[in-house]
Motif scaffolding. Structure first.
Motif, PDB file in Angstrom:
ATOM      1  N   GLY B  46       4.011  28.273  22.209  1.00 22.08           N
ATOM      2  CA  GLY B  46       3.708  27.195  21.265  1.00 22.08           C
ATOM      3  C   GLY B  46       3.012  26.002  21.893  1.00 22.08           C
ATOM      4  N   LEU B  47       3.032  25.911  23.227  1.00 17.21           N
ATOM      5  CA  LEU B  47       2.309  24.830  23.915  1.00 17.21           C
ATOM      6  C   LEU B  47       0.917  25.367  24.224  1.00 17.21           C
ATOM      7  N   THR B  87       7.619  30.865  20.729  1.00 18.95           N
ATOM      8  CA  THR B  87       7.412  29.655  19.934  1.00 18.95           C
ATOM      9  C   THR B  87       7.718  28.375  20.718  1.00 18.95           C
ATOM     10  N   SER B  88       8.059  28.508  22.002  1.00 16.32           N
ATOM     11  CA  SER B  88       8.403  27.331  22.809  1.00 16.32           C
ATOM     12  C   SER B  88       7.312  26.279  22.753  1.00 16.32           C
ATOM     13  N   LEU B  89       7.703  25.020  22.583  1.00 16.32           N
ATOM     14  CA  LEU B  89       6.739  23.920  22.549  1.00 16.32           C
ATOM     15  C   LEU B  89       6.554  23.272  23.915  1.00 16.32           C
ATOM     16  N   SER B  90       7.332  23.722  24.908  1.00 18.22           N
ATOM     17  CA  SER B  90       7.227  23.110  26.233  1.00 18.22           C
ATOM     18  C   SER B  90       6.621  24.066  27.255  1.00 18.22           C
ATOM     19  N   GLY B  91       6.156  25.236  26.796  1.00 21.86           N
ATOM     20  CA  GLY B  91       5.516  26.172  27.728  1.00 21.86           C
ATOM     21  C   GLY B  91       6.498  27.001  28.535  1.00 21.86           C
ATOM     22  N   GLY B  92       7.718  27.159  28.042  1.00 20.18           N
ATOM     23  CA  GLY B  92       8.736  27.930  28.767  1.00 20.18           C
ATOM     24  C   GLY B  92       8.328  29.377  28.989  1.00 20.18           C
ATOM     25  N   ALA B  93       7.509  29.926  28.087  1.00 17.26           N
ATOM     26  CA  ALA B  93       7.090  31.323  28.209  1.00 17.26           C
ATOM     27  C   ALA B  93       5.618  31.449  28.604  1.00 17.26           C
ATOM     28  N   SER B 147      12.950  24.105  13.480  1.00 15.95           N
ATOM     29  CA  SER B 147      11.909  24.198  12.440  1.00 15.95           C
ATOM     30  C   SER B 147      11.254  25.573  12.443  1.00 15.95           C
ATOM     31  N   SER B 148      11.232  26.194  13.617  1.00 21.10           N
ATOM     32  CA  SER B 148      10.597  27.516  13.756  1.00 21.10           C
ATOM     33  C   SER B 148      11.560  28.657  13.451  1.00 21.10           C
ATOM     34  N   LEU B 345      -3.929  14.462   9.395  1.00 18.61           N
ATOM     35  CA  LEU B 345      -4.366  13.078   9.652  1.00 18.61           C
ATOM     36  C   LEU B 345      -5.393  13.002  10.779  1.00 18.61           C
ATOM     37  N   ALA B 346      -5.395  14.002  11.646  1.00 19.05           N
ATOM     38  CA  ALA B 346      -6.288  13.971  12.802  1.00 19.05           C
ATOM     39  C   ALA B 346      -6.593  15.420  13.173  1.00 19.05           C
ATOM     40  N   PRO B 347      -7.674  15.644  13.927  1.00 19.81           N
ATOM     41  CA  PRO B 347      -8.007  17.024  14.301  1.00 19.81           C
ATOM     42  C   PRO B 347      -6.886  17.706  15.088  1.00 19.81           C
ATOM     43  N   ASP B 348      -6.177  16.945  15.938  1.00 17.49           N
ATOM     44  CA  ASP B 348      -5.124  17.526  16.756  1.00 17.49           C
ATOM     45  C   ASP B 348      -3.921  16.592  16.806  1.00 17.49           C
ATOM     46  N   TYR B 349      -2.764  17.160  17.056  1.00 23.41           N
ATOM     47  CA  TYR B 349      -1.611  16.295  17.348  1.00 23.41           C
ATOM     48  C   TYR B 349      -0.769  16.929  18.430  1.00 23.41           C
ATOM     49  N   TYR B 350      -0.048  16.083  19.141  1.00 22.86           N
ATOM     50  CA  TYR B 350       0.772  16.504  20.268  1.00 22.86           C
ATOM     51  C   TYR B 350       2.208  16.095  19.938  1.00 22.86           C
TER      52      TYR B 350
END
Lengths: 497, 497
Positions: B46-47, B87-93, B147-148, B345-350
């Motif tokens: 997910g990251l 689905t990790s958002l921190s790059g765990g996988a 949420s996932s 609202l914007a092209p990308d979000y973090y």
């Protein structure tokens, strides 16, 4: 029977005076005890069947002193046994002849209370009850409540992962501690956990809680505070058999209700408690449940009705609900006095501690009755029924030859039974020396070795509290492969997209 | 910017075909993926800012296969990255060029459900939501709800200690998992925890939960089930400022109420969500709280009134309470759609993830506004306010030079701010690669080394998921002293009294 403990190091014993002098240089003259009279009170903890005078006792007052003591002992290869208030029932603080007993009694201050973040930072020698006393005027309390809460220290609670009546709803120590300061055997001071429910990185707090003094010495504890519930009401429910009481307990939990406490006493315990405190327990039943519900008043009333309906379906007789705070306290008075009360039934008793799946209660109680007949020893049952934590009290007379051995065998059979039905060896008293040799009943050799590898990550020379928890202590080098590479692993770049 | 990762072993990369053949001998032809097209979907989790095609992907179906894969890789010195649903958002996988990516997707069965003991035994590839689906007809559910949850696996939840809206009241994954089967890097299979709240011996379950794939591969998980509450009602509360909303949150918790969920959205998030799902959120407020209360119906009503009174004291405007289940779901619909809504609202979000003490909410929100101006990047806030878990969404445009770098710097400043006010780097997304290099902001070198010593007790050759969590990976031999003694420690007798 006797207890196998690590072989005493005669060389260390011979150096007692030198060691005392070295420790006095760290903590001052009065904080080292080495006279035979002074050492006597430390020869056992709450498991009084086993006693051993320690090499000496040291009573530090600061984390820096603990760090220096451990660093020095580590360098010298001297074993250390940490001790809180010495109320452990499993022998967790049993001294060794060649080990320094490190008492945390002087760490007795509440350092900080924060109601908005609902936590308190305390020193490990603060008693369990003193935490609640410090915050109760503001409407808060610390939830785990071992029977020994007047005396037992929060550091000891952390070491043993202590429980209590209210742990059914509010969790054991491990669910109520947020962080700790830990001094490792080499003197390094590390922090585990923090002030929130979970910190980043590997969760070492879980390892520290319940580690029985094997991984480090806790010098500060951050605990969670809970607001005192608006209302709390207790009910007494009698049953014509322990099996029916057991089914009732399982059904209450399965229905979705988690009482603040749900305790069971069997006939011998009921009679002993009633004779002792005279609170009006029914004497014509085989089992008595004390169920406490707390929360907002409307919730309590609603849940009391639900529990009453479930109990009715299991043949309950003589249900009484407390209407005043005095009456609620009276309902509990018998339960709280049950251990000393049972103590009047026989010259000695042995308090066991094991946990089973709730639905196995009827089966285990039945089998315990058969074992009681087999060993010719009475047993009274007083236990945290809601979470399946049994406290059978085995009655015996230590002056009759063989009775203590039989009591111990009976106890071991009960613990084996707990494991057999899918439970565990302890509920809240820890393994210590008491259940150490039963650990292979529950864990495979690989499981125990992995636990010990983690122990080795904290205390590679096995100097902290040896002889406790692990039936066999492997040298750390035997547990893992040796490593030939040295230094840091290089992290070169990978591009970002 | 780029990401420093462990140096790829060119020798291993050159052996790709041979490794694929060896793994095919274990799991069968189809369960190894090594074609460029087949590997492409696995290049990130997910990251998505960081991508790396793995050496190859292996998809075992049994614990025995996992054991053989790890044992073989261990012998060959080949790194392994475990992966759930990715689905990790921190790059765990995040894969490595020279590492086998071990996917648990085929471990997708619910093995056992036990309502009396309130637990389910599931394979790690089962999705979070599938557990609830399997038990909801009986009136139960699994509490943590990321949420996932439609996609994320329970094994991934265990690895990252995942949270969700309901974790305020019911705890994170670590509070809802009872036991696990774990395969160590050398192929050994161990069990941690059990079927009850606490097992004997050292608690390794706590280490395993949240270990981000660094200590072993989980092949079975025993989770706690909770009964679905009788009633659940939600309320919307608007505030003229985020500070007032923050104070309201702190006061609700300090009053003793623990809502099932208490979420906050700031003005940009409210407007984005309302435009996206049109559920009637107020547009004239600076902050919106969604508070859910559950329990028995009488309790809900009582607590709703209390929360309303507290909110009133903090200038709340336009309080609405759900009267039907449809309305309650509508209140939540905007919150649940907030991330994609903000994405418009914007092209990308973090999406950031950090946790702070509740009482610091107003201060942190104010400072975040200043940082937003400083970096010239918008930020929308959608977060678990009740437990202080922030999810700032930083808005940027990856096509504008420097904006992603600025967004990352902004994010790092937010995380540093979290630590500065006494919070932690993560709430529920884990450290992974995303926050790895910020770990020294929170932990001292001694703390990190002690965490790594425990890692070494599981994976002494550092083959499991290297480059994640620890900013510096020390060779295990550098972390502890070497041992010269071998064999078991003898336990001679001490007499019993």
């Amino acid at each position: 029977m006797s207890l196998k403990m690590p072989e005493p190091d005669e060389g260390v014993i011979a150096r007692r005076a030198e060691i005392a002098a070295a420790l006095r240089a760290i903590v001052g003259e009065d904080n080292v005890i080495d006279s035979p009279t002074g050492l006597r009170p430390y020869e056992s903890d709450g498991l009084t069947a086993y006693r051993q005078v320690p090499l000496l006792v040291v009573l530090p007052e600061t984390t820096a002193q603990v760090s220096r003591i451990l660093a020095w002992c580590s360098e010298q290869g001297i074993k250390v046994v940490p001790r809180g208030s010495g109320t452990s029932l499993s022998g967790g603080a049993l001294p060794l002849e060649d080990a320094v007993l490190l008492g945390l009694g002087k760490f007795n201050r509440v350092l900080e209370v924060d109601y908005e973040d609902r936590l308190a930072v305390v020193q490990p020698g603060v008693t369990n009850l003193a935490i609640t006393k410090a915050v109760e005027d503001a409407g808060f309390y610390y939830a785990p409540d071992p029977s020994s809460q007047i005396a037992c220290s929060i550091g000891g609670n952390v070491a043993e992962n202590s429980g209590g009546v209210h742990c059914l709803k509010y969790g054991l120590t491990t669910n109520n501690v947020l962080g700790a300061e830990l001094v490792l055997m080499d003197g390094e001071v590390v922090r585990v956990g923090g002030r929130t429910l979970d910190a980043s990185g590997l969760d070492l707090l879980g390892v520290v809680v319940g580690s029985e003094g094997l991984v480090g010495v806790v010098t500060e504890v951050t605990v969670r505070l809970l607001p005192k519930p608006e209302a709390a009401r207790a009910m007494l429910i009698g049953f014509p058999s322990v099996e029916e009481a057991g089914h009732c307990v399982a059904d209450v939990i399965a229905s979705g209700i988690i009482p603040a406490g749900m305790e069971m006493m069997d006939r011998p315990a009921i009679h002993a408690a009633e004779a002792f405190v005279k609170v009006g327990y029914p004497l014509d039943v085989e089992a008595l449940l004390i169920v406490e519900l707390d929360g907002v008043a409307a919730e309590c009333t609603h849940l009391l009705e639900e529990v009453e309906a479930i109990a009715g379906r299991h043949g309950a007789v003589g249900i009484r609900v407390s209407t005043t705070e005095e009456e609620r306290n009276a309902f509990w008075a018998g339960r709280k006095a049950a251990f000393p009360a049972v103590g009047r039934l026989a010259p000695d008793y042995y308090c066991m501690d094991g946990t089973i799946p709730r639905r196995q209660l009827p089966r285990v109680l039945k089998r315990m009755g058969e074992l009681s007949e087999h060993y010719g020893l009475g047993v009274a049952n007083v236990f945290h029924a809601g979470d399946g934590n049994l406290h059978p009290l085995i009655l015996y007379d230590a002056n009759k030859p063989g009775e203590l051995d039989r009591a111990e065998e009976f106890g071991n059979d009960i613990l084996r039974l707990c494991v057999e039905v899918g439970g565990v060896l302890t509920g809240e008293h820890g393994v210590g020396v008491e259940k150490r040799d039963l650990m292979p009943e529950m864990f495979g050799e690989d499981d125990l070795k992995q636990q010990q590898r983690v122990k080795c990550a904290f205390d590679p020379d096995l100097l902290l509290n040896p002889g406790k928890v692990f039936p066999t202590l492997h040298r750390c080098a035997e547990l893992g492969r040796m490593h030939v590479h040295h230094g840091k692993v290089p992290f070169p770049d990978i591009p970002r997209f």
